[in-house]
Design an enzyme around this catalytic site. Structure first.
Site, PDB file in Angstrom:
ATOM      1  N   ASP A  32       0.974  -1.142  -0.045  1.00  0.00           N
ATOM      2  CA  ASP A  32      -0.122   0.091  -0.081  1.00  0.00           C
ATOM      3  C   ASP A  32       0.733   1.228  -0.076  1.00  0.00           C
ATOM      4  OD1 ASP A  32      -2.244  -1.449   0.170  1.00  0.00           O
ATOM      5  OD2 ASP A  32      -2.301  -1.825   2.230  1.00  0.00           O
ATOM      6  N   ARG A 107      20.703 -17.410   0.761  1.00  0.00           N
ATOM      7  CA  ARG A 107      19.308 -17.755   0.575  1.00  0.00           C
ATOM      8  C   ARG A 107      19.005 -17.918  -0.974  1.00  0.00           C
ATOM      9  NH1 ARG A 107      16.368 -13.752   4.831  1.00  0.00           N
ATOM     10  NH2 ARG A 107      16.700 -14.966   6.618  1.00  0.00           N
ATOM     11  N   GLU A 192      10.981  -1.406   5.224  1.00  0.00           N
ATOM     12  CA  GLU A 192      10.647  -2.069   3.976  1.00  0.00           C
ATOM     13  C   GLU A 192      10.117  -1.484   2.741  1.00  0.00           C
ATOM     14  OE1 GLU A 192       9.448  -6.656   2.632  1.00  0.00           O
ATOM     15  OE2 GLU A 192       8.938  -6.037   4.745  1.00  0.00           O
ATOM     16  N   SER A 208      17.144  -5.426   8.383  1.00  0.00           N
ATOM     17  CA  SER A 208      16.158  -4.776   8.213  1.00  0.00           C
ATOM     18  C   SER A 208      15.780  -4.339   9.397  1.00  0.00           C
ATOM     19  CB  SER A 208      14.891  -5.652   7.614  1.00  0.00           C
ATOM     20  OG  SER A 208      14.819  -6.910   8.310  1.00  0.00           O
ATOM     21  N   LEU A 209      15.845  -4.730  10.675  1.00  0.00           N
ATOM     22  CA  LEU A 209      15.559  -4.231  12.106  1.00  0.00           C
ATOM     23  C   LEU A 209      16.368  -3.065  12.130  1.00  0.00           C
ATOM     24  CD1 LEU A 209      14.097  -4.268  14.534  1.00  0.00           C
ATOM     25  CD2 LEU A 209      15.841  -5.890  15.453  1.00  0.00           C
TER      26      LEU A 209
END
Length: 424
Positions: A32, A107, A192, A208-209
């Site tokens: 959004d 990953r 993010e 990301s934290l």
């Protein structure tokens, strides 16, 4: 519905995992903030860098259909770090074929290997096995995973865990500077939803934290300063904006009617499946081009319904998902190399220079929407007006427009769509 006027706006809306069929993100992660910023004219960067976690718990498809399982349970890579091994459904350990680091490879490497095995065997998942470790040790180290797997009848002290890759994190987003500033004055972004450049082309776990904490703190001062400036210099404009808010009539919020609700669910599933097939872990240019064309048509279809229906959460989320999906695909088409989370067999090598992908213009200016619009007809399937891309050959602009005009005259419209716009 109420209009809130922000003297300064901070986007902290998270990612867009729901654009893919399997994601570790919650149901509300429909991009959004990214879509709103883009529609407002903000610059977007590196949207193609989508991280897929290689091991999410596989669950059998629910008979309830689309939307029944919007979030996939994450099987932490600590299981592999503690000795968990990956096997295909034939019982073969396959990571030695792909990387000397085996299950401890990055990953993106593990995710590509798993997908390759799934495609080769026509399988829906592979197997992650930690059962060679002592049972008490497994339960003490991974109690949550053991409990969640037990709900599916899996005893991880004895049985392998069925896993598959799932979308996990967006490294791209709204282009943001070192203080969270965007290309729009007064709009800031952190976390993010933003693309600060911190993650590069391939995010490391837990960064990301730190990014969210650091950039939120950095953006606080400038955002407050801008709010104070706006209060002094833009009071009259803010007053007029507040007074002009009108959410009555066609713009009033509405509950989706039966056929419309079914249509939204079907289109949401269509976007998810298209993105996994065409812009998933491995991307080919031909598939990306096909996805871009289909998303452009879907954009026009959703916009027509959205414009004429009225505000509804599910409909707005669908519009945002289509918007973000198109941005991901368009950024992927810009990148003529394989780098980090973007891998293309058409361009397997990494370019000598790292250049960000950037989109700072509307879809209308980047893609020939007229050609799409001229090749759509109007249908009244299930009493619901929609725009359908014909499966046959292309029509001329004049004949397509005439056919659409005649079809519109003969339609018995459902009240959910009052009219179809002639222009975008």
């Amino acid at each position: 519905m109420t209009r809130f006027l922000g003297l300064s706006t901070m986007l902290a809306t998270g990612g867009a995992g729901q654009v893919y069929p399997n994601t570790t993100n919650p149901h509300v992660a429909t991009g959004d903030g990214m879509a709103m910023a883009y529609r407002a004219g903000a610059s977007m960067s590196n949207m193609e860098f989508v991280q897929f976690h290689p091991t999410a718990l596989y669950s059998e498809p629910s008979p309830a259909g689309a939307g029944a399982a919007d979030r996939t349970f994450l099987i932490t890579e600590a299981v592999r770090g503690e000795g968990g091994m990956l096997f295909n459904l034939k019982g073969e350990r396959f990571m030695p074929q792909y990387d000397s680091r085996l299950e401890l490879a990055p990953r993106d490497v593990v995710a590509r290997a798993i997908q390759d095995q799934m495609l080769a065997d026509g399988a829906a998942h592979v197997l992650l096995d930690i059962s060679h470790k002592p049972g008490d040790w497994i339960l003490s180290h991974f109690p949550n995973i053991a409990a969640r797997c037990a709900e599916q009848g899996i005893d991880i002290t004895k049985d392998p865990i069925p896993v598959l890759p799932a979308q996990h994190y967006m490294c791209g987003g709204v282009t943001a500077g070192l203080r969270g500033e965007t290309s729009i004055q007064g709009l800031f972004a952190c976390g993010e939803v933003s693309c600060s450049g911190l993650h590069g082309a391939n995010r490391l776990a837990s960064n990301s934290l730190l990014e969210g904490l650091v950039f939120a703190d950095r953006a606080a001062g400038p955002s407050v300063a801008h709010a104070e400036y706006a209060a002094r210099a833009c009071g009259r404009q803010m007053h007029y904006a507040a007074a002009s808010a009108d959410f009555t009539g066609p713009r009033a919020p509405r509950v989706l009617a039966g056929p419309t609700a079914e249509w939204v669910v079907a289109k949401r599933k269509e976007v998810k499946n298209m993105m996994w097939e065409c812009c998933g872990i491995v991307r080919r240019s031909s598939a990306l081009q096909r996805a871009q064309a289909e998303l452009a048509a879907l954009y026009l279809e959703v916009k027509a319904v959205y414009k004429n229906y009225g505000v509804n959460t599910q409909l707005v989320e669908l519009m945002n998902l289509v918007t973000v999906a198109e941005l991901i695909v368009s950024c992927a088409l810009q990148r003529k190399e394989s780098r980090g989370l973007h891998y293309s067999p058409d361009y397997p090598a990494m370019a000598a220079e790292a250049v960000p992908s950037v989109i700072n213009s509307s879809l209308k200016s980047r893609y020939d929407l007229d050609s799409v619009r001229n090749n759509i007809t109007v249908s009244s399937s299930n009493g619901f007006v929609s725009l359908i891309v014909p499966s046959g050959g292309k029509k001329s602009s004049a004949s397509a427009a005439a056919a659409a005009k005649n079809a519109k005259k003969s339609l018995v419209r459902d009240m959910s769509v009052r009219s179809l716009p002639d222009n975008e």
